[in-house]
Write an enzyme that holds these catalytic residues in place. Structure first.
Site, PDB file in Angstrom:
ATOM      1  N   LYS A 184      46.624  37.941  25.186  1.00 21.10           N
ATOM      2  CA  LYS A 184      47.774  38.832  25.007  1.00 21.10           C
ATOM      3  C   LYS A 184      48.441  38.382  23.707  1.00 21.10           C
ATOM      4  O   LYS A 184      49.559  37.862  23.676  1.00 21.10           O
ATOM      5  CB  LYS A 184      48.719  38.710  26.213  1.00 21.10           C
ATOM      6  CG  LYS A 184      49.776  39.777  26.248  1.00 21.10           C
ATOM      7  CD  LYS A 184      49.243  41.137  26.677  1.00 21.10           C
ATOM      8  CE  LYS A 184      50.358  42.171  26.618  1.00 21.10           C
ATOM      9  NZ  LYS A 184      49.876  43.522  26.977  1.00 21.10           N
TER      10      LYS A 184
ATOM     11  N   ASP B 209      39.508  37.800  40.521  1.00 24.73           N
ATOM     12  CA  ASP B 209      39.711  38.497  41.794  1.00 24.73           C
ATOM     13  C   ASP B 209      39.425  39.993  41.646  1.00 24.73           C
ATOM     14  O   ASP B 209      38.865  40.619  42.560  1.00 24.73           O
ATOM     15  CB  ASP B 209      41.141  38.289  42.313  1.00 24.73           C
ATOM     16  CG  ASP B 209      41.257  37.090  43.249  1.00 24.73           C
ATOM     17  OD1 ASP B 209      40.532  36.099  43.028  1.00 24.73           O
ATOM     18  OD2 ASP B 209      42.065  37.132  44.208  1.00 24.73           O
TER      19      ASP B 209
HETATM   20 MN    MN Z   1      42.703  32.814  42.577  1.00 25.29          MN
END
Ligand code: MN
Ligand code: IPM
Length: 344
Positions: free
Chosen positions: A179, A240
């Site tokens: 970023k 994730d």
């Molecule tokens: Mn994690």
């Protein structure tokens, strides 16, 4: 003569003890079929260990982890450990001088998933960044966390990402996530270190992506990703997302690898809602154990374990609740052990 490896097992909390026991059964089955042998030593770490003795990561456990050939970890309820109570995951990652957490995410035949063609690996720095654990209060109403990025750790992690891209033989591409518009110094240094490593790998394409854009692209066009290189917090979130797009956390394996030591753990947490019920999906831990076996140099055995898990999932008859079935962890493990016999 098959080799023998000493494994330090840190079962931890919640479903951790159940799933590590399942993985141990699969590893024992390798030996029974003339594969490598494993000796296991279990050591305490996690929230339960904190409740027992006030320290979630005893010195003796880290020493045992360093003395073993590799470490297999279940799950740790770190959110329940108060400040000063010990930091099992942070302690292991820094104590074992881990260079990156390697988190593969790929579609698995027979398992419904949002993406039917994802096959990427997130290579995540895990000792610093936003998760440096350096936090302080300024007065009572302002809390600060320090995002630490060093050239040494960034370089080590980047090198592991390029090594993965080389070994995987997919697109041969590393996507470094940042970023930079806001985190000018920290991500400036991170990208600079990654670009320097990229020069040593002329055959691997190197690109950069803002983390928000990368998250969207991962969802919209998962197949274009090969190796995603990320700092700690961004890699936590992206791994994730990737796992969710692939086959879910019940099948997501990972390995925290350093030059000297390594430990392997499922990406999922302690799942307190099903802990102790014997119904947790053991596959993520079994697949983490397979990564461990590969890391120990036993590629044929690692292939056999991964193949056995894939065969059971593809057949579809034996599945835990998270995959829409009603098998227990033991039944799922029995099926994997059975499938393994056919593969060695
Ligand atoms: Mn994690
Ligand atoms: C993970 C976990 C941990 C992390 C937490 C439990 C500290 O989310 O391994 O992905 O992000 O480091």
């Amino acid at each position: 003569m098959a080799a023998t490896y000493s494994i330090c097992v840190l079962p931890g909390d919640g479903i951790g003890p159940e799933v590590t026991n399942c993985a141990r059964r699969v590893l024992d089955a390798l030996a029974a079929n003339s594969g490598p042998r494993f000796t296991f030593e279990t050591h305490p770490a996690g929230h339960g260990t904190f409740l027992d003795g006030g320290d979630a990561m005893p010195e003796a456990t880290l020493a045992a982890a360093k003395a073993a050939d590799a470490v297999l970890l279940g799950a740790m309820d770190v959110a329940q450990i108060p400040p000063g109570g010990g930091d099992p995951l942070g302690g292991l990652r820094t104590g074992l001088e881990v260079g990156a957490s390697i988190r593969p995410a790929r579609t698995i035949a027979g398992v419904a998933s949002p993406a039917d063609d994802i096959d990427c690996v997130v290579v995540r720095e895990v000792t610093e960044g936003l998760y440096s654990r350096i936090e302080y209060m300024v007065g009572e109403d302002t809390a600060c966390a320090v995002r630490v990025v060093t050239r040494a750790a960034s370089t080590k992690t980047a090198r592991m990402a390029f090594e993965q891209a080389t070994a995987r033989k997919k697109q041969g591409r590393v996507t470094a996530v940042h970023k930079i518009g806001v985190l000018k110094l920290t991500d400036g240094l991170f990208l600079d270190a990654a670009a320097a490593v990229a020069r040593d790998y002329p055959d691997i394409e190197f690109e950069t992506r803002n983390v928000d854009a990368c998250a969207m692209e991962l969802v919209r066009e998962p197949a274009r990703f090969d190796v995603i290189l990320a700092t700690n917090a961004f890699g936590d979130i992206l791994s994730d997302i990737a796992a969710g797009l692939a086959a879910g956390l019940g099948l997501a394996a990972s390995g925290c690898i350093g030059e000297r030591w390594a430990y392997f753990e499922p990406v999922h947490g302690t799942a307190p809602d099903i802990a102790g019920k014997g119904v947790a999906n053991p596959c993520a831990t079994v697949l983490s154990a397979a990564m461990m076996v590969r890391h120990l140099g036993e590629a044929a055995s690692a292939d056999a374990v991964e193949g056995a898990v894939a065969a059971v999932l593809a057949a579809g008859a034996v599945r835990t609740g998270d995959l829409g079935g009603n098998a227990t962890s033991t039944e799922m493990t029995d099926a994997i052990v059975e499938a393994l016999k056919a593969r060695q």
